[in-house]
Design a protein around this motif. Structure first.
Motif, mmCIF file in Angstrom:
data_model
loop_
_atom_site.group_PDB
_atom_site.id
_atom_site.type_symbol
_atom_site.label_atom_id
_atom_site.label_comp_id
_atom_site.label_asym_id
_atom_site.label_seq_id
_atom_site.Cartn_x
_atom_site.Cartn_y
_atom_site.Cartn_z
ATOM 1 N N GLY A 45 112.158 83.524 -31.394
ATOM 2 C CA GLY A 45 112.968 83.102 -32.522
ATOM 3 C C GLY A 45 112.728 81.662 -32.906
ATOM 4 N N ALA A 46 112.258 80.847 -31.957
ATOM 5 C CA ALA A 46 111.980 79.445 -32.252
ATOM 6 C C ALA A 46 110.611 79.250 -32.887
ATOM 7 C CB ALA A 46 112.069 78.613 -30.960
ATOM 8 N N GLY A 47 109.789 80.299 -32.911
ATOM 9 C CA GLY A 47 108.477 80.214 -33.542
ATOM 10 C C GLY A 47 107.504 79.315 -32.816
ATOM 11 N N MET A 48 107.668 79.151 -31.491
ATOM 12 C CA MET A 48 106.801 78.235 -30.758
ATOM 13 C C MET A 48 105.973 78.933 -29.687
ATOM 14 S SD MET A 48 109.439 76.260 -28.163
ATOM 15 C CE MET A 48 110.162 75.286 -29.446
ATOM 16 N N LEU A 49 106.013 80.261 -29.624
ATOM 17 C CA LEU A 49 105.328 80.977 -28.558
ATOM 18 C C LEU A 49 104.032 81.597 -29.079
ATOM 19 C CD1 LEU A 49 105.620 81.790 -25.580
ATOM 20 C CD2 LEU A 49 106.697 83.903 -26.355
ATOM 21 N N PHE A 50 102.909 81.309 -28.380
ATOM 22 C CA PHE A 50 101.598 81.760 -28.851
ATOM 23 C C PHE A 50 100.770 82.323 -27.699
ATOM 24 C CE2 PHE A 50 103.096 78.482 -31.693
ATOM 25 C CZ PHE A 50 102.838 79.017 -32.946
ATOM 26 N N CYS A 51 99.889 83.238 -28.061
ATOM 27 C CA CYS A 51 98.968 83.826 -27.093
ATOM 28 C C CYS A 51 97.943 82.777 -26.673
ATOM 29 C CB CYS A 51 98.271 85.035 -27.720
ATOM 30 S SG CYS A 51 96.949 85.728 -26.703
ATOM 31 N N GLY A 52 97.775 82.597 -25.387
ATOM 32 C CA GLY A 52 96.832 81.608 -24.881
ATOM 33 C C GLY A 52 95.393 82.049 -24.982
ATOM 34 N N VAL A 53 95.140 83.315 -25.331
ATOM 35 C CA VAL A 53 93.778 83.828 -25.440
ATOM 36 C C VAL A 53 93.249 83.722 -26.867
ATOM 37 C CG1 VAL A 53 92.303 85.858 -25.134
ATOM 38 C CG2 VAL A 53 94.145 85.381 -23.501
ATOM 39 N N CYS A 54 94.042 84.238 -27.831
ATOM 40 C CA CYS A 54 93.548 84.265 -29.213
ATOM 41 C C CYS A 54 94.306 83.314 -30.135
ATOM 42 C CB CYS A 54 93.625 85.679 -29.775
ATOM 43 S SG CYS A 54 95.306 86.278 -30.074
ATOM 44 N N GLY A 55 95.424 82.744 -29.675
ATOM 45 C CA GLY A 55 96.179 81.803 -30.498
ATOM 46 C C GLY A 55 97.163 82.440 -31.448
ATOM 47 N N SER A 56 97.238 83.779 -31.469
ATOM 48 C CA SER A 56 98.178 84.452 -32.352
ATOM 49 C C SER A 56 99.605 84.256 -31.857
ATOM 50 C CB SER A 56 97.848 85.948 -32.417
ATOM 51 O OG SER A 56 98.782 86.638 -33.214
ATOM 52 N N SER A 57 100.573 84.371 -32.767
ATOM 53 C CA SER A 57 101.972 84.259 -32.375
ATOM 54 C C SER A 57 102.357 85.454 -31.513
ATOM 55 C CB SER A 57 102.867 84.194 -33.607
ATOM 56 O OG SER A 57 102.715 85.366 -34.390
ATOM 57 N N MET A 58 103.353 85.267 -30.666
ATOM 58 C CA MET A 58 103.846 86.345 -29.822
ATOM 59 C C MET A 58 105.192 86.803 -30.361
ATOM 60 S SD MET A 58 102.623 85.255 -25.983
ATOM 61 C CE MET A 58 102.828 86.935 -25.375
ATOM 62 N N VAL A 59 105.412 88.099 -30.305
ATOM 63 C CA VAL A 59 106.622 88.693 -30.853
ATOM 64 C C VAL A 59 107.368 89.429 -29.754
ATOM 65 C CG1 VAL A 59 105.627 88.925 -33.159
ATOM 66 C CG2 VAL A 59 105.374 90.792 -31.520
ATOM 67 N N THR A 60 108.603 89.815 -30.063
ATOM 68 C CA THR A 60 109.405 90.517 -29.072
ATOM 69 C C THR A 60 109.039 91.989 -29.032
ATOM 70 O OG1 THR A 60 111.150 90.849 -30.702
ATOM 71 C CG2 THR A 60 111.327 88.924 -29.276
ATOM 72 N N ASP A 61 109.215 92.579 -27.866
ATOM 73 C CA ASP A 61 108.942 94.005 -27.680
ATOM 74 C C ASP A 61 109.855 94.508 -26.571
ATOM 75 O OD1 ASP A 61 107.837 96.466 -27.974
ATOM 76 O OD2 ASP A 61 105.837 95.947 -27.267
ATOM 77 N N LYS A 62 109.957 95.812 -26.450
ATOM 78 C CA LYS A 62 110.801 96.415 -25.416
ATOM 79 C C LYS A 62 110.086 97.608 -24.824
ATOM 80 C CE LYS A 62 115.562 97.878 -24.549
ATOM 81 N NZ LYS A 62 116.903 98.119 -25.157
ATOM 82 N N ARG A 63 109.920 97.588 -23.502
ATOM 83 C CA ARG A 63 109.272 98.688 -22.811
ATOM 84 C C ARG A 63 110.044 98.992 -21.542
ATOM 85 N NH1 ARG A 63 103.041 96.401 -22.971
ATOM 86 N NH2 ARG A 63 102.867 96.177 -25.254
ATOM 87 N N ASN A 64 110.365 100.276 -21.341
ATOM 88 C CA ASN A 64 111.127 100.688 -20.151
ATOM 89 C C ASN A 64 112.404 99.873 -19.992
ATOM 90 O OD1 ASN A 64 109.030 102.518 -19.493
ATOM 91 N ND2 ASN A 64 107.899 100.891 -18.430
ATOM 92 N N ASP A 65 113.087 99.666 -21.139
ATOM 93 C CA ASP A 65 114.360 98.921 -21.157
ATOM 94 C C ASP A 65 114.204 97.466 -20.740
ATOM 95 O OD1 ASP A 65 115.818 101.139 -22.016
ATOM 96 O OD2 ASP A 65 116.073 101.870 -19.953
ATOM 97 N N LYS A 66 112.995 96.928 -20.789
ATOM 98 C CA LYS A 66 112.767 95.519 -20.461
ATOM 99 C C LYS A 66 112.294 94.778 -21.700
ATOM 100 C CE LYS A 66 111.642 96.131 -15.565
ATOM 101 N NZ LYS A 66 110.626 95.884 -14.506
ATOM 102 N N GLN A 67 112.909 93.611 -21.953
ATOM 103 C CA GLN A 67 112.517 92.790 -23.092
ATOM 104 C C GLN A 67 111.265 91.997 -22.745
ATOM 105 O OE1 GLN A 67 113.712 92.836 -26.040
ATOM 106 N NE2 GLN A 67 115.697 93.847 -25.850
ATOM 107 N N LEU A 68 110.290 92.032 -23.655
ATOM 108 C CA LEU A 68 109.014 91.363 -23.421
ATOM 109 C C LEU A 68 108.631 90.527 -24.631
ATOM 110 C CD1 LEU A 68 106.957 94.443 -22.165
ATOM 111 C CD2 LEU A 68 108.098 92.764 -20.702
ATOM 112 N N TYR A 69 107.730 89.581 -24.387
ATOM 113 C CA TYR A 69 106.976 88.941 -25.454
ATOM 114 C C TYR A 69 105.565 89.501 -25.366
ATOM 115 C CZ TYR A 69 110.602 85.283 -25.684
ATOM 116 O OH TYR A 69 111.785 84.588 -25.833
ATOM 117 N N ARG A 70 104.979 89.851 -26.509
ATOM 118 C CA ARG A 70 103.608 90.342 -26.500
ATOM 119 C C ARG A 70 102.826 89.690 -27.633
ATOM 120 N NH1 ARG A 70 102.652 93.555 -30.744
ATOM 121 N NH2 ARG A 70 104.387 94.702 -31.704
ATOM 122 N N CYS A 71 101.519 89.631 -27.460
ATOM 123 C CA CYS A 71 100.649 89.080 -28.491
ATOM 124 C C CYS A 71 100.724 89.953 -29.734
ATOM 125 C CB CYS A 71 99.206 89.008 -27.985
ATOM 126 S SG CYS A 71 98.026 88.499 -29.257
#
Length: 376
Positions: A152-178
């Motif tokens: 939500g702060a817009g400051m999280l980025f993928c260290g491999v490709c530089g793309s922004s990371m967004v929220t995701d949910k898998r197996n009831d766990k909150q994640l950040y993903r590229c």
């Protein structure tokens, strides 16, 4: 229209039928809705396009007021940003520059206001930041807001490709993903993701750890703290000068983007021939002059910012666990926590995982990039 002596004054005002729909589009875009989603929403609600409206008018004239069924044109995603980018929404005079409309300015570099705007000028400039990706907003998942600290702060980025990371949910766990990893467009990191709570905790603890270990004799620490104090003052400043400063920054980026577009259009062959070459040179000269004036105005506003403003003392000398239930951090809501991090951190990057499950190097993957004084 009014008459003053022999002079007839015509005042342009927003179309009462179209203006509410445009204001809705602006509001949706500021809230983070994508252009494709806005187009779908307009189609679902049966909002007519400009083309459909013009067809109806022509048909009405031809039929002398007798309306007939019309083929309905639909909204498409490419139409939405073209409308939202138009300076005329804010009441500014505009000129064609390549395929876009740009703000028309006077000799001092100030935008020329030609009519009543559909939306306030400040909202339009803020909208340009959102469209350019410079203003963060809460990531949308399934049509609902997913609250997150770093996403939500817009400051999280993928260290491999530089793309922004967004929220995701898998197996009831909150994640950040590229944001690009799942598309397969970038090779080398697959579905890069990290546990949201773990990443948030690492960043928060890293910031508080540096604050508690500040060395008043370290030039780097002092410069870092001074920039954080400047940002803290800017956050607290709701006056006219700060609003003008934000608008000037957005205007400068807008002018530079117009210049970039101009050169791209020329490379595409849109300014061929002697006439086209002359138009290109004149546009470059005009935009370059606007850029210089806007940059000068921005620098002048920046030097007038408040002098030294100290951040709260309890931030540099907290008691107990900095993230504990009795801490200052625990008493803040999500918005306050984001604003706090934005004072001290410019960006956070996440590296590729080495292991999986309990063997994953989660904490080592998170890199905090400290705030730096912006280049003039």
């Amino acid at each position: 229209m009014s008459r003053a002596g022999e002079l007839v004054v015509v005042k342009l005002v927003p179309d009462p039928a179209e203006a509410p729909h445009v204001r809705d589009m602006v509001s949706w875009a500021l809230g983070g809705m994508a252009a494709s989603a806005i187009a779908r929403k307009l189609n679902v609600e049966g909002v007519p396009t400009k083309a459909a409206d013009m067809t109806a008018r022509v048909t009405a004239r031809r039929d002398r007021g007798v309306s007939k069924p019309l083929d309905r044109t639909v909204w498409v995603s490419s139409t939405v940003p073209r409308i939202l980018r138009d300076p005329r929404l804010a009441g500014y005079a505009a000129e064609r520059q390549g395929t876009k409309r740009a703000v028309l300015r006077d000799n001092s570099g100030a935008p020329l206001v030609s009519h009543e705007g559909i939306v306030p000028a400040d909202d339009w400039w803020r909208l340009q930041d959102v469209l350019d990706g410079r203003t963060p907003h809460v990531v949308r998942q399934g049509g609902r807001s997913v609250p997150s600290l770093l996403g939500g702060a817009g400051m999280l980025f993928c260290g491999v490709c530089g793309s922004s990371m967004v929220t995701d949910k898998r197996n009831d766990k909150q994640l950040y993903r590229c944001n690009r990893a799942q598309s397969g467009a970038v090779q080398g990191h697959g579905g890069l993701a990290i546990n949201m709570d773990a990443a948030d905790d690492v960043v928060a603890r890293t910031v508080w750890s540096r604050l508690t270990a500040l060395d008043p004799r370290d030039p780097e620490d002092l410069e870092w703290l001074a920039e954080a104090a400047r940002r803290f003052a800017a956050q607290a400043d709701t006056g006219e000068r700060q609003a003008e400063l934000a608008a000037a920054r957005a205007e400068l980026e807008h002018v530079r983007e117009a210049l970039r577009t101009l050169y791209v259009d020329r490379q595409a062959g849109l300014y061929a021939g002697a006439v086209g070459d002359q138009m290109f040179r004149e546009s470059v000269e005009r935009l370059t002059a606007h850029e210089a004036r806007t940059a000068g105005r921005l620098e002048a506003l920046g030097t007038s910012e408040a002098d030294t403003v100290a951040i709260p003392s309890e931030w540099t000398a907290p008691e107990g666990d900095t993230l504990g239930p009795e801490s200052t951090w625990a008493g803040w809501d999500l918005s306050a926590r984001r604003e706090f991090l934005a004072l001290f951190v410019d960006r956070v990057s996440v590296a590729r995982s080495v292991g999986r499950g309990r063997n994953a190097n989660t904490t080592e993957r998170v890199a905090v990039h400290w705030t730096e004084v912006p280049a003039k």
